[in-house]
Design a protein around this motif. Structure first.
Motif, PDB file in Angstrom:
ATOM      1  N   HIS A 275      57.140   1.046  14.275  1.00 47.64           N
ATOM      2  CA  HIS A 275      56.036   0.165  14.677  1.00 47.64           C
ATOM      3  C   HIS A 275      54.687   0.846  14.447  1.00 47.64           C
ATOM      4  CE1 HIS A 275      53.848  -2.911  16.816  1.00 47.64           C
ATOM      5  NE2 HIS A 275      53.402  -2.034  17.698  1.00 47.64           N
ATOM      6  N   ARG A 276      54.628   2.149  14.675  1.00 45.66           N
ATOM      7  CA  ARG A 276      53.361   2.865  14.467  1.00 45.66           C
ATOM      8  C   ARG A 276      52.978   2.875  12.994  1.00 45.66           C
ATOM      9  NH1 ARG A 276      55.310   7.332  18.698  1.00 45.66           N
ATOM     10  NH2 ARG A 276      54.315   6.523  20.596  1.00 45.66           N
ATOM     11  N   ILE A 277      53.967   3.044  12.111  1.00 46.27           N
ATOM     12  CA  ILE A 277      53.667   2.970  10.685  1.00 46.27           C
ATOM     13  C   ILE A 277      53.217   1.555  10.326  1.00 46.27           C
ATOM     14  CG2 ILE A 277      54.590   3.193   8.347  1.00 46.27           C
ATOM     15  CD1 ILE A 277      56.627   5.181   9.464  1.00 46.27           C
ATOM     16  N   ARG A 278      53.953   0.583  10.829  1.00 47.87           N
ATOM     17  CA  ARG A 278      53.653  -0.822  10.535  1.00 47.87           C
ATOM     18  C   ARG A 278      52.231  -1.174  10.937  1.00 47.87           C
ATOM     19  NH1 ARG A 278      53.408  -5.795  12.501  1.00 47.87           N
ATOM     20  NH2 ARG A 278      54.590  -7.486  11.569  1.00 47.87           N
ATOM     21  N   SER A 279      51.733  -0.561  11.993  1.00 46.22           N
ATOM     22  CA  SER A 279      50.401  -0.874  12.512  1.00 46.22           C
ATOM     23  C   SER A 279      49.288  -0.220  11.707  1.00 46.22           C
ATOM     24  CB  SER A 279      50.297  -0.431  13.973  1.00 46.22           C
ATOM     25  OG  SER A 279      51.275  -1.077  14.772  1.00 46.22           O
ATOM     26  N   GLN A 280      49.632   0.609  10.728  1.00 40.77           N
ATOM     27  CA  GLN A 280      48.626   1.318   9.955  1.00 40.77           C
ATOM     28  C   GLN A 280      47.840   0.404   9.021  1.00 40.77           C
ATOM     29  OE1 GLN A 280      47.782   4.714  10.243  1.00 40.77           O
ATOM     30  NE2 GLN A 280      49.056   4.405  12.056  1.00 40.77           N
ATOM     31  N   LYS A 281      48.460  -0.719   8.625  1.00 43.05           N
ATOM     32  CA  LYS A 281      47.815  -1.538   7.604  1.00 43.05           C
ATOM     33  C   LYS A 281      48.253  -2.989   7.735  1.00 43.05           C
ATOM     34  CE  LYS A 281      46.693  -0.875   2.731  1.00 43.05           C
ATOM     35  NZ  LYS A 281      47.006  -0.035   1.541  1.00 43.05           N
ATOM     36  N   LYS A 282      47.319  -3.901   7.634  1.00 45.27           N
ATOM     37  CA  LYS A 282      47.662  -5.314   7.631  1.00 45.27           C
ATOM     38  C   LYS A 282      48.487  -5.625   6.382  1.00 45.27           C
ATOM     39  CE  LYS A 282      43.802  -6.988  10.404  1.00 45.27           C
ATOM     40  NZ  LYS A 282      42.624  -7.885  10.480  1.00 45.27           N
ATOM     41  N   GLY A 283      49.495  -6.461   6.556  1.00 47.89           N
ATOM     42  CA  GLY A 283      50.376  -6.786   5.450  1.00 47.89           C
ATOM     43  C   GLY A 283      51.665  -5.994   5.454  1.00 47.89           C
ATOM     44  N   TYR A 284      51.712  -4.937   6.272  1.00 45.47           N
ATOM     45  CA  TYR A 284      52.944  -4.151   6.338  1.00 45.47           C
ATOM     46  C   TYR A 284      54.092  -4.935   6.977  1.00 45.47           C
ATOM     47  CZ  TYR A 284      51.336   0.427   4.653  1.00 45.47           C
ATOM     48  OH  TYR A 284      50.918   1.471   3.862  1.00 45.47           O
ATOM     49  N   ALA A 285      53.771  -6.046   7.615  1.00 45.86           N
ATOM     50  CA  ALA A 285      54.837  -6.911   8.132  1.00 45.86           C
ATOM     51  C   ALA A 285      55.770  -7.334   7.020  1.00 45.86           C
ATOM     52  CB  ALA A 285      54.236  -8.143   8.799  1.00 45.86           C
ATOM     53  N   VAL A 286      55.250  -7.405   5.792  1.00 47.35           N
ATOM     54  CA  VAL A 286      56.046  -7.759   4.619  1.00 47.35           C
ATOM     55  C   VAL A 286      56.420  -6.523   3.811  1.00 47.35           C
ATOM     56  CG1 VAL A 286      56.052  -9.018   2.424  1.00 47.35           C
ATOM     57  CG2 VAL A 286      55.046 -10.071   4.466  1.00 47.35           C
TER      58      VAL A 286
ATOM     59  N   LYS B 217      50.915  -3.088  -1.366  1.00 43.46           N
ATOM     60  CA  LYS B 217      52.087  -2.226  -1.355  1.00 43.46           C
ATOM     61  C   LYS B 217      51.973  -1.152  -0.278  1.00 43.46           C
ATOM     62  CE  LYS B 217      53.587  -0.236  -5.045  1.00 43.46           C
ATOM     63  NZ  LYS B 217      53.717   0.342  -6.410  1.00 43.46           N
ATOM     64  N   VAL B 218      53.115  -0.652   0.152  1.00 38.35           N
ATOM     65  CA  VAL B 218      53.149   0.453   1.096  1.00 38.35           C
ATOM     66  C   VAL B 218      52.614   1.714   0.413  1.00 38.35           C
ATOM     67  CG1 VAL B 218      54.714   2.019   2.321  1.00 38.35           C
ATOM     68  CG2 VAL B 218      55.030  -0.439   2.486  1.00 38.35           C
ATOM     69  N   GLU B 219      51.783   2.455   1.125  1.00 39.06           N
ATOM     70  CA  GLU B 219      51.271   3.711   0.600  1.00 39.06           C
ATOM     71  C   GLU B 219      52.374   4.771   0.588  1.00 39.06           C
ATOM     72  OE1 GLU B 219      47.724   4.859   2.662  1.00 39.06           O
ATOM     73  OE2 GLU B 219      46.827   2.857   2.475  1.00 39.06           O
ATOM     74  N   ASP B 220      52.264   5.706  -0.350  1.00 40.10           N
ATOM     75  CA  ASP B 220      53.324   6.704  -0.536  1.00 40.10           C
ATOM     76  C   ASP B 220      53.619   7.484   0.742  1.00 40.10           C
ATOM     77  OD1 ASP B 220      53.521   5.946  -3.164  1.00 40.10           O
ATOM     78  OD2 ASP B 220      52.360   7.636  -3.958  1.00 40.10           O
ATOM     79  N   GLN B 221      52.593   7.880   1.454  1.00 35.59           N
ATOM     80  CA  GLN B 221      52.812   8.683   2.661  1.00 35.59           C
ATOM     81  C   GLN B 221      53.582   7.884   3.718  1.00 35.59           C
ATOM     82  OE1 GLN B 221      49.311   9.624   4.973  1.00 35.59           O
ATOM     83  NE2 GLN B 221      48.169   7.849   4.185  1.00 35.59           N
ATOM     84  N   HIS B 222      53.293   6.593   3.824  1.00 38.98           N
ATOM     85  CA  HIS B 222      53.977   5.763   4.805  1.00 38.98           C
ATOM     86  C   HIS B 222      55.421   5.496   4.377  1.00 38.98           C
ATOM     87  CE1 HIS B 222      49.710   4.281   5.912  1.00 38.98           C
ATOM     88  NE2 HIS B 222      50.062   5.310   6.658  1.00 38.98           N
ATOM     89  N   TYR B 223      55.631   5.377   3.080  1.00 40.26           N
ATOM     90  CA  TYR B 223      56.996   5.216   2.568  1.00 40.26           C
ATOM     91  C   TYR B 223      57.834   6.440   2.918  1.00 40.26           C
ATOM     92  CZ  TYR B 223      60.840   4.687  -0.768  1.00 40.26           C
ATOM     93  OH  TYR B 223      62.085   4.592  -1.344  1.00 40.26           O
TER      94      TYR B 223
END
Length: 311
Positions: A247-258, A282-288
């Motif tokens: 959830h913390r990663i998901r909250s880093q950027k709008k659109g990560y819900a998808v 797209k998901v950023e490399d660090q978050h991936y």
């Protein structure tokens, strides 16, 4: 017209993505793999072309292709639902496509752009619900937030079987569940629904849409089972070690819900790329890499064979 069975899906609901190739075209083979994975893992139902499926970015031609694939893969083994909504003209076309292809029902997404009044919302939702005999679930979120009077009027339609909440107003939800009881099925549709499911269970909710079930379905199942059985230690550990970090990663950027869903699917080896359609990024490399680390930890400490998927 054949009357549909008026029973909403229960348990953990599966929401496939809309896989894309490098050119941004639909990857129907990836969609087949996604649906097959969810069915194999015991998800109680399949909802295609909804929020996780980039409903906002699909043409009606693509929409039809997605529903056709879903019908062919599901083969009636679990309830199959579609997303409909946006502007009213497209929504009505989507309900007819869904009816023609033989799905069980649909989830109504919010109307496009306009922030309507309650009578405007009623007109929008009632026109969609009354357009077919398919089961309908309203989605309480964004610019489609209902009050009790509007929901009461909509309950006059036998097609309306469920209420999915994406707002998290506990005062309102307590009022609704008290007023309408078992007239409707209550579905938690909050972002990463596992984060809030403990609170929703106390209000009578027994179903939720699970993003993480696209890549770690056994964790969602273990968590749900722990909540229902009162295993507070297991629920706490899964929440702290896996659910909350995601959830913390998901909250880093709008659109990560998808896009974070696709990242998780790629991380476990499903044939789904990281490509999404604008305006989702797209998901950023660090978050991936962070997500991969959490998934690996989940697989090692809580192996899939230990889970029991509940319906």
């Amino acid at each position: 017209m054949v009357t549909k069975k008026r029973q909403a899906p229960s348990g953990i609901l599966g929401f496939p993505v809309a896989p894309m190739n490098e050119q941004g075209k639909l990857d129907l083979n990836g969609l087949e793999a996604n649906i097959d994975f969810l069915l194999k893992e015991g998800l109680s139902s399949i909802f295609v072309a909804c929020g996780a499926g980039e409903f906002h970015a699909l043409s009606n031609e693509e929409y039809r292709l997605i529903v056709e694939v879903a019908v062919e893969r599901v083969k009636g083994s679990v309830p199959l639902y579609t997303g409909v909504g946006g502007n009213i003209t497209s929504a009505l076309e989507q309900t007819k496509i869904s009816e023609e292809l033989g799905v069980d029902g649909y989830l109504i997404m919010p109307p496009y752009l306009i922030n309507p009044s309650q009578d405007g919302l009623y007109n929008y939702l009632s026109e969609i619900i009354g357009n077919t005999d398919l089961n309908a679930i309203v989605y309480n979120r964004d610019n489609c937030i209902l009050n009790a009077d509007t929901l009461r009027r909509l309950c006059e339609f036998p097609q309306l079987i469920g209420f999915k909440d994406g707002v998290g107003n506990m005062e309102q939800i307590a009022e609704f569940t008290h007023l309408f009881g078992d007239r409707l099925a209550w579905i938690n549709g909050m972002p990463l629904a596992e984060v809030t499911m403990e609170a929703y269970i106390n209000l009578g909710f027994r179903s939720y849409s699970s993003a993480i079930s696209n890549y770690i379905p056994h964790i969602s199942a273990m968590y749900y089972e722990a909540l229902l059985s009162g295993d507070k230690e297991m629920a706490h550990n899964l929440y702290e070690e896996i659910i909350l970090p995601i959830h913390r990663i998901r909250s880093q950027k709008k659109g990560y819900a998808v896009s974070l869903i696709k990242a998780g699917m790629k991380a476990i080896g499903l044939p789904v790329s990281l490509h999404v359609r604008a305006p989702v990024a797209k998901v950023e490399d660090q978050h991936y890499e962070q997500l991969k680390e959490i998934i690996n930890k989940a697989s090692q400490k809580y192996p899939a064979k230990a889970a029991t998927t509940l319906k």
